[in-house]
Design an enzyme around this catalytic site. Structure first.
Site, short mmCIF file in Angstrom:
data_model
loop_
_atom_site.label_atom_id
_atom_site.label_comp_id
_atom_site.label_asym_id
_atom_site.label_seq_id
_atom_site.Cartn_x
_atom_site.Cartn_y
_atom_site.Cartn_z
N LYS A 95 0.90 -1.22 0.12
CA LYS A 95 -0.14 -0.25 -0.08
C LYS A 95 1.09 1.36 -0.05
O LYS A 95 1.88 1.51 0.73
CB LYS A 95 -0.78 -0.01 1.34
CG LYS A 95 -1.41 1.14 1.54
CD LYS A 95 -2.87 1.40 0.47
CE LYS A 95 -3.46 2.62 0.69
NZ LYS A 95 -4.46 2.96 -0.41
N ILE A 150 -9.25 6.87 -2.45
CA ILE A 150 -8.85 6.45 -1.13
C ILE A 150 -8.14 7.50 -0.46
O ILE A 150 -8.07 7.84 0.49
CB ILE A 150 -8.01 5.11 -1.00
CG1 ILE A 150 -8.96 4.03 -1.76
CG2 ILE A 150 -7.81 4.84 0.26
CD1 ILE A 150 -10.06 3.67 -1.29
N GLY A 151 -7.16 7.96 -1.13
CA GLY A 151 -6.27 9.17 -0.66
C GLY A 151 -5.02 8.65 0.06
O GLY A 151 -4.80 9.41 1.12
N LEU A 152 -4.46 7.49 -0.27
CA LEU A 152 -3.24 7.14 0.43
C LEU A 152 -3.33 6.87 1.80
O LEU A 152 -2.55 7.16 2.52
CB LEU A 152 -2.14 8.19 -0.20
CG LEU A 152 -1.79 8.11 -1.60
CD1 LEU A 152 -0.73 9.33 -1.76
CD2 LEU A 152 -1.37 6.83 -2.12
N ASN A 164 5.76 1.28 -2.08
CA ASN A 164 5.34 2.08 -3.04
C ASN A 164 5.33 3.60 -2.43
O ASN A 164 4.70 3.62 -1.34
CB ASN A 164 3.75 1.70 -3.70
CG ASN A 164 3.07 3.00 -4.39
OD1 ASN A 164 2.60 3.85 -3.92
ND2 ASN A 164 3.16 2.60 -5.62
N CYS A 200 -0.76 9.20 -8.41
CA CYS A 200 -1.73 9.11 -7.66
C CYS A 200 -2.64 10.29 -7.89
O CYS A 200 -2.71 11.59 -8.01
CB CYS A 200 -1.58 8.90 -6.34
SG CYS A 200 -3.08 8.62 -5.40
N ILE A 213 -0.16 0.95 -15.97
CA ILE A 213 -0.68 2.33 -15.71
C ILE A 213 -1.11 2.43 -14.35
O ILE A 213 -1.83 1.48 -13.64
CB ILE A 213 -1.50 3.12 -16.74
CG1 ILE A 213 -2.79 2.00 -16.66
CG2 ILE A 213 -1.33 2.90 -18.19
CD1 ILE A 213 -4.06 2.37 -17.68
N ASN A 214 -1.17 3.43 -13.81
CA ASN A 214 -1.89 4.02 -12.59
C ASN A 214 -3.53 4.25 -13.12
O ASN A 214 -3.85 3.91 -14.38
CB ASN A 214 -1.24 5.21 -11.99
CG ASN A 214 -1.67 5.14 -10.19
OD1 ASN A 214 -2.94 5.02 -10.06
ND2 ASN A 214 -0.78 5.68 -9.57
#
Lengths: 291, 305
Positions: B45, B71-73, B99, B130, B191-192
């Site tokens: 994560k 989610i916003g990390l 990551n 992100c 890709i993201n």
């Protein structure tokens, strides 16, 4: 006995490894306006499920709809090897589900999450369900009744045609108090009004109560504004409560962090917790409501 | 049995199917389905220097053949990862890729400096893509000069293979790929998610609390495949292909497009056995088609083959 602990861990992993279940749909019918009940036979699931837990139902084997759907378990019958789910037509997934016919295999993950907790032995409990939130309270009511507890259930719905579960609760020996927002049945308005009247009368010491048993706790499930109101009442009348929360979920497994809520521990420290993994049931005093 | 071993710039893996960051936590939740050592590697994560609470909910919206997330990390911070999650993952026999994320170059420098002291890390993946955070995030991944700067800063402290994760939210992904390759990226992952949105007709509001989010799932696969295919022709770095992979067939297409390995993201969320099924499926397909190694099919769909 170090050797033992690894054995235990291993067998636990194996037990949990069977979370993926293939159930048989044996019944699927409309029980209120746009609200359906389905019965699924899967003996291991029925044996393992506890009130307050949920399943993630797979709608399709293909790519559409992509995500599984979470449903609180609305009935647990280990003798029949079955569970029941109650769902409301809301989108693509539930629309497809409503067309399913008995005899169909249904793949699901479960049972997931942590259910409700209660004290053994007799006593008195109050349950409050708003809208679809009544569904996971049905097996809880029965479990509490099987311990000879006095159970009063407050049911709130927008109108009478959306109400379900009254007969089942009555048969289980629960007292049922209904409120509808449009006044089409029971008390008119939000169910939190009769709930508050009840708590006012019954909270605190059992002295002076019409009933002999001590009120042990409140259990609630429903939309967030409803749970926030219930939580406020429990705070005001010093009643411990367990709330079953709802959030949009991605996986139901604790992996995606989609269903995070803020939970305050006893020291006041706020933690991020997952409805699907640490929940869906939380202590009312720990839940941080926003807005 | 075909050989599934791959070696990406020194990152040697038993099989080429990884768990994509953000869909697998730190691996603990999947232990009830299969061992953490089964995926080729686990891309943990996304981490930030400090613990991050993430965005308000709803954070998830379903879309046709896919999903949006914002989610916003949310993560416990890099120190907690080094102290708890990394040792746990290593004890499970997992190959671990951290990551990392930052709101500034200073953040990227600090997080890579702290990770340089961690033992057992197999690689670092830098998330310059992100879409779900306000400062930094995708901002660094959409400008070649900024992407190059981040790469340079992290490279200084990085003692393991360095992966740069590229954003698809650009006009020309090959320009970014070239820029980070020039500053010492060892591997590229792509890709993201693609920036997207969903609107609730009932409430007349966006579904996600953050309004917009990252699109993933089978819906993005053709875009991801095209970008892997383009980048594979542009830079001479191993590529970890990802974007909508839910089956062995999907994964094989990415190898044919030039990927040296693949990662499974949203697929883990809908099918917890997605990775083991893909590993088995690739092996079976290679045998059936008469290939002895996964490396034999890499790039077969590129021009000139």
């Amino acid at each position: 006995m170090n050797h033992d602990s690894s054995t235990v861990n291993h067998s636990r992993q194996q037990a949990e490894g069977s979370l993926v279940k293939k159930a048989l749909l044996t019944r699927n019918q409309e029980i209120a306006k746009g609200i359906y009940e389905m019965e699924l036979v899967e003996p291991d699931l029925a044996a393992a499920a506890r009130p307050g837990q949920f399943v993630m139902l797979s709608i399709s084997k293909g790519l559409e709809p992509f995500l599984r759907r979470p449903f609180g378990i609305a009935g647990i019958e280990p003798q029949k090897g079955s569970i029941r789910l109650i769902y409301q037509l809301a989108g693509r997934g539930t629309k497809q589900m409503a067309a399913w016919e008995a005899g169909r295999p249904v793949e699901l993950l479960g049972p997931l999450g942590n259910g409700f907790a209660w004290e053994n032995g007799p006593g008195r409990a109050v349950l409050a369900g708003g809208g679809m939130g009544i569904a996971p309270l049905l097996p809880l009511a029965k479990a509490l009744r099987s311990l000879n507890k006095e159970v009063t259930v407050f049911l709130g719905a927008r109108s009478l045609d959306l109400v379900f579960g009254i007969k089942e609760l009555g048969q289980a020996g629960c007292q049922v108090q209904l409120a509808t927002e449009d006044g089409s049945a029971g008390a008119a308005g939000f169910v939190t009004l009769p709930l508050e009247a009840y708590l006012q009368k019954n909270a605190g010491s059992s002295a002076g109560n019409s009933s002999s048993a001590q009120l042990q706790g409140l259990y609630a499930c429903g939309p967030t504004p409803f749970l926030k109101a219930v939580s406020g009442l429990c705070d005001r009348y010093s009643i411990t409560a367990q709330l079953s929360l709802e959030e949009r979920m991605g996986c139901g497994l604790g992996a995606c962090m989609g269903c995070t809520v803020q939970i305050k521990d006893s020291a006041g420290k706020i933690k991020q917790q997952r409805v699907c993994y640490e929940g869906p049931v939380f202590k009312a005093e720990e839940v941080v409501f926003h807005g | 049995m075909a050989d599934l071993k791959v070696n990406l710039a020194g990152l040697a893996l038993d099989n080429p199917v990884m768990a994509a960051s953000g869909t697998y936590g730190f691996g603990r939740e999947f232990l009830k389905f299969y061992p953490s050592s089964l995926p080729g590697a686990i891309m943990a994560k996304g981490l930030t220097v400090e613990p991050t609470a993430g965005n308000p909910t709803p954070r998830i919206a379903e879309t046709p053949a896919g999903m949006l997330n914002s989610i916003g990390l949310q993560n416990p911070g890099v120190d907690a990862f080094i102290a708890e999650e990394l040792p746990w993952l290593k004890s499970q026999g997992a190959r671990v890729i951290a990551n990392i994320n930052g709101h500034s170059l200073k953040d990227f420098e600090e997080i890579s400096r702290r990770l340089s002291a961690a033992t057992g890390l197999d690689a670092i993946e830098v998330n310059i893509s992100c879409p779900n955070v306000d400062n930094g995030g995708m901002f660094f991944g959409t400008d070649p000069a900024l992407a190059a700067q981040v790469t340079k800063v992290v490279k200084k402290h990085c003692r393991v293979p360095l992966i740069i994760k590229l954003s698809p939210n650009v006009t020309d992904i090959t320009a970014i790929a070239k820029a980070v390759a020039a500053e010492g990226a060892d591997i590229l992952s792509l890709i993201n998610t693609l920036l997207g949105m969903a609107i609730d007709r009932k409430t007349r509001r966006p579904v996600l609390a953050r309004q917009v989010g990252g699109l993933s799932g089978p819906a993005v696969k053709p875009v991801a495949l095209r970008m892997v295919w383009q980048v594979a022709q542009t830079v001479d770095l191993p590529i970890i292909g990802m974007g909508g992979i839910v089956s062995a067939e999907d994964a094989i297409e990415f190898f044919l497009a030039g990927a040296a390995a693949v990662a499974v993201g949203s697929g883990n969320l809908t099918n917890p056995y997605c990775i083991p099924e893909i590993v088995a499926g690739i092996s079976q397909w290679l045998d059936q088609e008469g290939y002895v190694s996964i490396n034999d099919i890499r790039g077969l769909a590129l021009p000139g083959h």
